[in-house]
Design a protein around this motif. Sequence first.
Motif, mmCIF file in Angstrom:
data_model
loop_
_atom_site.group_PDB
_atom_site.id
_atom_site.type_symbol
_atom_site.label_atom_id
_atom_site.label_comp_id
_atom_site.label_asym_id
_atom_site.label_seq_id
_atom_site.Cartn_x
_atom_site.Cartn_y
_atom_site.Cartn_z
ATOM 1 N N GLU A 153 -9.933 -4.034 4.120
ATOM 2 C CA GLU A 153 -9.568 -3.041 3.097
ATOM 3 C C GLU A 153 -9.830 -1.695 3.821
ATOM 4 O OE1 GLU A 153 -11.175 -5.906 2.282
ATOM 5 O OE2 GLU A 153 -9.889 -6.766 1.601
ATOM 6 N N TYR A 181 -6.713 0.098 5.546
ATOM 7 C CA TYR A 181 -5.715 0.226 4.787
ATOM 8 C C TYR A 181 -4.997 1.718 4.891
ATOM 9 C CZ TYR A 181 -5.853 -4.468 2.525
ATOM 10 O OH TYR A 181 -5.530 -5.526 1.931
ATOM 11 N N ARG A 182 -5.860 2.513 4.136
ATOM 12 C CA ARG A 182 -5.584 3.846 4.072
ATOM 13 C C ARG A 182 -5.513 4.732 5.660
ATOM 14 N NH1 ARG A 182 -4.995 5.918 -1.284
ATOM 15 N NH2 ARG A 182 -5.075 7.806 -0.714
ATOM 16 N N GLN A 232 0.779 -1.119 -0.002
ATOM 17 C CA GLN A 232 0.004 0.053 0.152
ATOM 18 C C GLN A 232 0.887 1.220 -0.106
ATOM 19 O OE1 GLN A 232 -3.253 0.207 -0.147
ATOM 20 N NE2 GLN A 232 -3.267 -1.809 -0.731
#
Lengths: 324, 324
Positions: free
Chosen positions: B59, B62-63, B14
């Motif tokens: 998910e 993730y950021r 990522q």
Amino acid sequence: MKTIQGYQTIIHEQLQLLDLEWKDNGLYDPIKYILSLGGKRLRPVLTLMASDCFEGQLEDAYRPALGIELFHNFTLLQDDIMDEAPLRRGKPSTHIIYGESGTILSGDVMFSKAFSLVTSCKDQHLRAVMDLFNETAIEVCEGQHMDMAFENRDDVSIGEYIEMIRLKTAVIVGCALKLGAILAKASKEESQAIYDYGVNLGIAFQIQDDILDVFGDSKHFGKQVGGDIISNKKTYLLLKALEEANSKQEAALNYWLAETDFDARQKVDAITTIFSQLHIKEQAEKVMHQYYDKAIHALENLRIKEENKTYLRQFARMLMDRIQ
Amino acid sequence: MKTIQGYQTIIHEQLQLLDLEWKDNGLYDPIKYILSLGGKRLRPVLTLMASDCFEGQLEDAYRPALGIELFHNFTLLQDDIMDEAPLRRGKPSTHIIYGESGTILSGDVMFSKAFSLVTSCKDQHLRAVMDLFNETAIEVCEGQHMDMAFENRDDVSIGEYIEMIRLKTAVIVGCALKLGAILAKASKEESQAIYDYGVNLGIAFQIQDDILDVFGDSKHFGKQVGGDIISNKKTYLLLKALEEANSKQEAALNYWLAETDFDARQKVDAITTIFSQLHIKEQAEKVMHQYYDKAIHALENLRIKEENKTYLRQFARMLMDRIQ
């Protein structure tokens, strides 16, 4: 709507209340210090003004407006470190008093507190407010980066210059206004329109600043006339002159830009003379008016009271009516 | 649940994708550089781990997890400026390569991007995520400020020291875990419990770090043994020794703290001897275990699968099982 002074008074009072909230330890001293140096508080005033224009609850805009002022002062504090500037508003710069490391760290807290204040809003506005502020903060950094990079470049175009002042100076003006609009539940289109008003006004204001730096009356302008010329600052005027100069004028400009040992008065006179030969002032004024007109034009689409539009028009007029 | 390596691989991938999003101009180079220096990426791993523990959509984390890593690296980048450190992970520090001004400015963008990434979440979690991150960022600054202030103080108490490492090192561990929990829709109580697990583990880890710096095996520890002693760092060990020393030991400690021209080996030996006389290592280990136990105890209230609790217990064990 209140007078500008009315909004300034609110910001002044709210800043004093904010000061009392902060822990009494050294980390907050640099923040208290730079805020104590004053300033016109125009950016937070714009937030309150926009809130009133859209008939929002003015109190809802108090803390977000303070966040804008805190962020602005954070950029000043950091600019002074990066420029190694000894003075800010005639007083020692923050890092001169508190040291560089301490000031950098207090800057981080200041930035965090700005985030926290700006987003002190109803949850329904949180995403819009956060995205706006975050984007603006990044743009301001990008503008500052461009400005620093310009110092080492001799191929800066006027388009790049306008983009630099848009990012470094104008977007925070648009952001301050849009923030007030969002908090007052303005629509997306209207928030964008008042943002455009602010950004274009900001660009016009900065170009006027460039003009006044050369052609202004130092008594009224409050800065040393010719400061930009002495420091080789790549302003609209210099870039336009380099673009339009004949070979003799270009040689003269390049001579003064390269010369390190010079008499300031002589350099200012020589370059001002070339500006006059090329009618640079008139051309800069024309561009300034274009951005000013764009700003006023952006107001047309606002569905607010006519008297509030008049207020915004008069504010723009007043801002540009600095004595030349 | 994945293995630690499994989570590390996700973060690594990522981060590479994130790198591609950034503008290719000088402003982002320092950010890319410090991230390229590597590291174990433990903090973002914790966010993913917590998300999985509460059976969230991995998910979605993730950021936000990348935001935590970006913030952590931002603090490293700034610490290096403030400490004038020439090296980071054996390579030149960011400001050595990109200059101080450029690095300060890139730090601002990094902080903004961290905000933006951490708050890349569903609107329903935005307020909780933003408040958590903002509070943590301010606390980390406060911890760093305390640490810097300790250098010029000779009356630091052990309570203050624990508070300093809590703020400077431990709250970001708690924040990383709580972030994953919030995103996975854990309740307030459970989010707080995993935060407490993280903070207490962070404190235990830092006290262990202090112990290893003196009593560790340099081959396994990866740092010069005695570094804290040489630099007069006010660690748990030194503060405890000053508290418990008899007058002769106190005089010896003060002699070494004041002496500027010394043989490093001799100073390390002398102070380590006093530590041994006073059984400082054993006392530090006792306190370390208290915080470790608190961390494990915080897990009790979690209403998650037993195997996930076991995972968190094993993780804590693994973290503390560094070779002494």
